[in-house]
Design a protein around this motif. Structure first.
Motif, short mmCIF file in Angstrom:
data_model
loop_
_atom_site.label_atom_id
_atom_site.label_comp_id
_atom_site.label_asym_id
_atom_site.label_seq_id
_atom_site.Cartn_x
_atom_site.Cartn_y
_atom_site.Cartn_z
N THR A 12 0.44 -1.78 0.21
CA THR A 12 0.25 -0.08 0.11
C THR A 12 0.87 1.03 0.16
O THR A 12 2.04 0.71 0.53
N LEU A 13 0.57 2.08 -0.18
CA LEU A 13 1.30 3.89 -0.75
C LEU A 13 1.64 3.73 0.62
O LEU A 13 2.87 4.05 1.30
N LEU A 42 4.31 9.10 -6.26
CA LEU A 42 4.94 8.88 -5.07
C LEU A 42 5.51 10.72 -5.22
O LEU A 42 5.46 10.62 -3.83
N ILE A 45 3.32 12.98 -4.39
CA ILE A 45 2.24 12.33 -3.60
C ILE A 45 3.24 13.42 -1.97
O ILE A 45 2.84 14.35 -0.95
N LEU A 76 -0.75 11.36 4.59
CA LEU A 76 -1.80 9.54 3.97
C LEU A 76 -2.76 9.61 4.30
O LEU A 76 -4.36 9.46 4.96
N TRP A 84 -9.11 7.81 -2.24
CA TRP A 84 -8.15 6.76 -2.67
C TRP A 84 -9.28 5.94 -3.18
O TRP A 84 -8.58 4.97 -3.85
#
Length: 509
Positions: A12-13, A42, A45, A76, A84
């Motif tokens: 997962t992120l 990425l 983010i 996040l 998401w």
């Protein structure tokens, strides 16, 4: 997908950012372009969460001290789950929910989501394979969607403008990375790689979660709009280059997949300032300078000198290469990726890695430039040798046949395929501190020896008769002559023995 100790697995992120410096070495997409697209996500983010240095003076410390990604993790964690959700009814991640009313009547199979499966977008060709509803997993569809946003090619979308959002939704523009080489500095871990590439800036911009929920102005589709300015790197790295909507389905194993999609035109951007294309490598000078573009005729290693020139000429502007030069004696790899296309049809991905060590910029540029020139000279010599063989083997050719007859003896394809490895060995030697002149001499000798072998193999098809023997002899004589001429690079000329050197000087006296 990430690589950890040689294994590839999904994370997962949150897991990615928490483990970026622990066990995650690299990202691993199914293609180089998909890997870049995941990296772009990425990066977006990181910028949106203010995980990049705010000013240039703090960049080196952030890299050397392995600044953690706590801000990205917190950002996040603070995001609502709906932000998401790939299949949210009104705010689907990375998609344009305005297409929802048209899914039942106009959606087709998900193959068109995958750049490599689409083929030519031209709507007048038979594309029955794009209608087939063979589903993709949700993860595969997500990665393909990210790749479309970044690399989608121009052409005509398989969507009716009149029946959906407007005429111009069918006009697909080339993605922001579709026409140039993207360069990423690779570090020891994924976290290291992110920090190396994050540009220092206090203006981060907006993350594009979805088309309809954003503070940024979105285009309409009744007429072609002007490109909108980018409000910062987070916006750029997450820009929605396509209007996409995915339709979920249940796969045989019970997991969620995608069986139908709509794909149309997305965001159009205004020309980007240099500060937002920090990795761009330019060819040409002054007004003729343009970003290095992928070419079906030239492998990336043949353009490595342009990449090293970007590092060596770092005084021109503050960019990725200027920052890399401040890393003291630490080596990194420069990974270059591009999509080769024939107009609207994707052909292949180009990718290659080049070593770099601060302080060796000029030596690397000289080695890469000279190495490319030596390879070019050998290639020209090989075609001259092939023409010499053709003139004997085919004494009375028709003009239209000469090209194919010469191709029979032309060993350039073998030469270009075999030169990549010696070229990379050359660069590795230079990075390690070897003498550039000696390394180029060894490289040139390898090319000259290999060229003779490749030509001989081509000439083996000649008949075992007088004409065949003469054609063989003339071709080999031509190659030797070309590599020994006064104008030939010294690195390609055969080394003289001590006795030959003495006799030549005695003769000159």
């Amino acid at each position: 997908m990430v690589t950890t100790g040689g294994r590839t697995e999904s994370r997962t992120l949150l897991q990615v950012f928490r483990s970026a410096d622990e066990d995650i070495k690299t990202l691993a997409g199914s293609t180089p372009g998909e890997t870049v697209a995941l990296f772009e996500l990425l990066m977006a983010i990181c910028y949106a969460s203010k995980s990049n240095p705010p000013v240039p003076e703090t960049w080196l410390a952030a890299v050397e001290n392995r600044q953690p990604f706590d801000l990205a993790v917190k950002w996040l964690e603070d995001q609502p789950g709906s932000s998401w959700d790939l299949f949210h009814p009104t705010e689907p991640l990375g998609q344009n929910s305005l297409l929802a009313p048209f899914m039942d009547a106009h959606a087709v199979g998900p193959a068109q989501l995958v750049i490599e499966h689409v083929g030519d977008y031209n709507q007048f060709f038979d594309h029955h394979h794009l209608v087939h509803p063979s589903p993709l997993t949700a993860e595969r569809a997500f990665r393909a969607m990210l790749t479309q946003h970044a690399y989608g090619l121009s052409g005509r979308a398989r969507i009716s403008g009149k029946a959906t959002l407007g005429d111009t939704i069918t006009n697909l523009a080339t993605g922001r990375l579709g026409a140039r080489i993207r360069v990423i500095a690779l570090g020891e871990t994924l976290g290291d790689t992110l920090r190396l590439n994050l540009a220092p800036t206090a203006r981060r911009g907006t993350f594009n979660h979805t088309w309809t929920v954003s503070g940024l102005p979105r285009r309409g589709f009744q007429a072609k709009p002007d490109g909108r300015p980018v409000d910062g790197p987070a916006d750029l790295h997450s820009v929605l280059g396509r209007s996409i909507l995915l339709s979920p389905c249940t796969l045989a194993n019970g997991e969620t997949g995608v069986d139908r999609v709509l794909v149309g035109a997305g965001e159009l951007l205004a020309p980007l300032p240099d500060s937002l294309v920090q990795d761009a490598v330019y060819t040409g000078t002054g007004t003729t300078a343009k970003p290095l573009a992928p070419s079906p005729a030239r492998a990336l290693w043949r353009e490595a000198h342009a990449l090293y020139a970007a590092v060596a000429d770092r005084n021109k502007r503050l960019d990725l290469y200027h920052r890399l030069a401040t890393l003291a004696d630490r080596p990194v790899s420069l990974w270059a990726v591009g999509l080769v296309a024939n107009k609207t049809a994707p052909l292949s991905w180009l990718s290659d890695s080049f070593p770099y060590r601060p302080g060796r910029e000029e030596d690397l540029r000289h080695a890469a430039h000279t190495g490319s020139q030596l390879a070019e000279y050998v290639a020209v010599s090989l075609v001259k040798a092939a023409e010499a063989a053709r003139r004997i083997a085919y004494p009375n050719p028709k003009p239209a046949d000469k090209k194919l007859q010469t191709a029979r003896f032309d060993a350039r394809p073998e030469h270009w395929a075999a030169t990549e490895q010696p070229f990379h060995i050359l660069l590795d030697k230079v990075v390690a501190g070897a003498c550039v002149a000696e390394s180029l001499q060894d490289y040139g000798a390898t090319l000259a020896q290999s060229a003779t072998v490749f030509l001989e193999r081509r000439l083996d098809s000649l008949p075992a008769n007088a004409r065949g023997f003469q054609a063989r002899a003339d071709a080999l004589r031509t190659l030797t002559s070309e590599l020994s001429k006064a104008k030939a690079p010294d690195q390609l000329k055969p080394k003289e023995s001590g006795r030959e050197h003495h006799d030549r000087h005695q003769h000159q006296r």
